[in-house]
Design a protein around this motif. Sequence first.
Motif, short mmCIF file in Angstrom:
data_model
loop_
_atom_site.label_atom_id
_atom_site.label_comp_id
_atom_site.label_asym_id
_atom_site.label_seq_id
_atom_site.Cartn_x
_atom_site.Cartn_y
_atom_site.Cartn_z
N GLU A 66 11.20 8.37 13.00
CA GLU A 66 10.67 7.99 14.31
C GLU A 66 9.19 8.34 14.41
OE1 GLU A 66 11.22 8.89 19.10
OE2 GLU A 66 12.89 9.27 17.74
N ARG A 67 8.85 9.56 14.02
CA ARG A 67 7.44 9.96 14.06
C ARG A 67 6.62 9.15 13.05
NH1 ARG A 67 4.42 14.71 12.15
NH2 ARG A 67 6.31 15.60 11.24
N TYR A 68 7.23 8.82 11.92
CA TYR A 68 6.52 8.03 10.92
C TYR A 68 6.15 6.65 11.47
CZ TYR A 68 5.44 5.40 6.73
OH TYR A 68 4.80 4.59 5.81
N TYR A 90 15.64 5.34 11.59
CA TYR A 90 14.44 5.41 12.45
C TYR A 90 14.54 6.52 13.49
CZ TYR A 90 13.74 1.11 9.94
OH TYR A 90 13.61 0.20 8.92
N VAL A 91 15.10 7.67 13.07
CA VAL A 91 15.16 8.85 13.92
C VAL A 91 14.51 10.03 13.19
CG1 VAL A 91 17.23 8.12 15.14
CG2 VAL A 91 17.45 9.53 13.07
N ASP A 92 14.19 11.07 13.94
CA ASP A 92 13.72 12.32 13.37
C ASP A 92 14.91 13.26 13.21
OD1 ASP A 92 11.13 11.41 13.34
OD2 ASP A 92 10.48 12.56 15.09
N ALA A 93 15.28 13.55 11.98
CA ALA A 93 16.41 14.43 11.72
C ALA A 93 16.05 15.88 12.01
CB ALA A 93 16.87 14.28 10.27
N ASP A 94 17.00 16.60 12.58
CA ASP A 94 16.81 18.03 12.75
C ASP A 94 18.00 18.83 12.21
OD1 ASP A 94 18.67 17.42 14.74
OD2 ASP A 94 17.21 17.61 16.36
N TYR A 129 0.84 -1.20 0.00
CA TYR A 129 0.00 0.00 0.00
C TYR A 129 0.88 1.25 0.00
CZ TYR A 129 -3.06 -3.71 1.63
OH TYR A 129 -3.74 -4.90 1.72
N ALA A 130 0.32 2.36 -0.43
CA ALA A 130 1.01 3.65 -0.41
C ALA A 130 0.09 4.69 0.21
CB ALA A 130 1.42 4.07 -1.81
N HIS A 131 0.69 5.66 0.88
CA HIS A 131 -0.10 6.73 1.48
C HIS A 131 0.74 7.99 1.55
CE1 HIS A 131 1.55 6.78 5.77
NE2 HIS A 131 2.25 5.84 5.16
N ALA A 132 0.08 9.12 1.64
CA ALA A 132 0.76 10.40 1.83
C ALA A 132 1.08 10.56 3.31
CB ALA A 132 -0.13 11.54 1.35
N SER A 133 2.36 10.74 3.61
CA SER A 133 2.80 10.82 5.00
C SER A 133 2.95 12.26 5.45
CB SER A 133 4.14 10.10 5.16
OG SER A 133 4.72 10.40 6.41
N ASP A 134 2.28 12.62 6.53
CA ASP A 134 2.48 13.93 7.14
C ASP A 134 3.87 14.04 7.76
OD1 ASP A 134 -0.07 14.79 6.46
OD2 ASP A 134 -0.95 14.14 8.37
N ALA A 135 4.38 12.92 8.28
CA ALA A 135 5.67 12.95 8.96
C ALA A 135 6.80 13.25 8.00
CB ALA A 135 5.91 11.62 9.67
N ASP A 139 2.58 8.24 12.54
CA ASP A 139 1.95 8.47 11.25
C ASP A 139 1.46 7.18 10.60
OD1 ASP A 139 1.10 9.94 9.08
OD2 ASP A 139 3.06 10.08 8.14
N LEU A 140 2.35 6.21 10.45
CA LEU A 140 1.95 4.94 9.84
C LEU A 140 0.93 4.19 10.68
CD1 LEU A 140 2.14 2.92 7.55
CD2 LEU A 140 4.21 1.98 8.60
N PRO A 141 1.07 4.12 12.01
CA PRO A 141 0.01 3.48 12.80
C PRO A 141 -1.35 4.13 12.60
CG PRO A 141 1.98 3.65 14.12
CD PRO A 141 2.26 4.40 12.85
#
Length: 268
Positions: A115-117, A100-104, A17-23, A121-123
């Motif tokens: 990480e947020r994804y 699996y981290v949130d880059a800043d 499946y594919a989806h648009a990710s906000d993360a 987001d994915l859940p």
Amino acid sequence: MKTLSENRCFGGTQGVYAHASDATGTEMTFGLFLPPDPTGAVLWYLSGLTCTHENAMTKAGLQVWAAEAGLTVVFPDTSPRGDAVADDDNYDMGQGAGFYVDADEAPWAPHFRMERYITNDLPETVFAAFDLDDTRQAITGHSMGGHGALTLALKHPGQYRSVSAFAPICNPSASDWGTPQLTAYTGDPAAHDATHLLAGGATLPPCLIDTGTADQFYDKLGTAAFAGAVAEHRAEAQIRLQKGYDHSYFFVSTFVPDHVAFHADHLA
């Protein structure tokens, strides 16, 4: 969410499946195996360097055991992708190597929010689209994905009832599979290091780790350091060194039945 493919598999359905990710701000692709008699419990499988959603879905052999246990298995991608997404010529950085981290840090921050994804987001997408129980989640992974499974379980207490890993990078701040990448993404490798997190007081859910004694990347994994933190903090964990096994999917598929059974017990 778009359906890209669905195939009959061990009485259930292996979908992509594919989806648009906000993360991540991109379209993301994931695999999801729905067993013939789902219990509602979900096992997240995080893959390693250079992998997509497809590698473990086709090579790890989870579906037969997940079908038997009634577990739904989700196979996320390892990073955002696309022409507008930052990348690197090295295989262990950039697309396919999100850690699996949130880059800043630039140029990674706009899209590398893995990480947020994975935790949010994915859940949200999965639990909205499928009749599953968001109170019964577990997480596993291989190599970089093992790092992801351990750190996300440690950083998000209560989200996962159990965690397991195959040859995880569990001390990345002391490894060149971690220090350069996590420094580039976040500036602070130790903040995303399972050994440091556990030593700092984070709570580890029931844990199972398998690593091969013939793993060609053994020196990059930090197994001994993590085992020391487990012993010092009396965490509930089994760390097993499997004689003669390497880092490949042959190793993963050999011990997948044990990991699925381990998670099924905790998700019952």
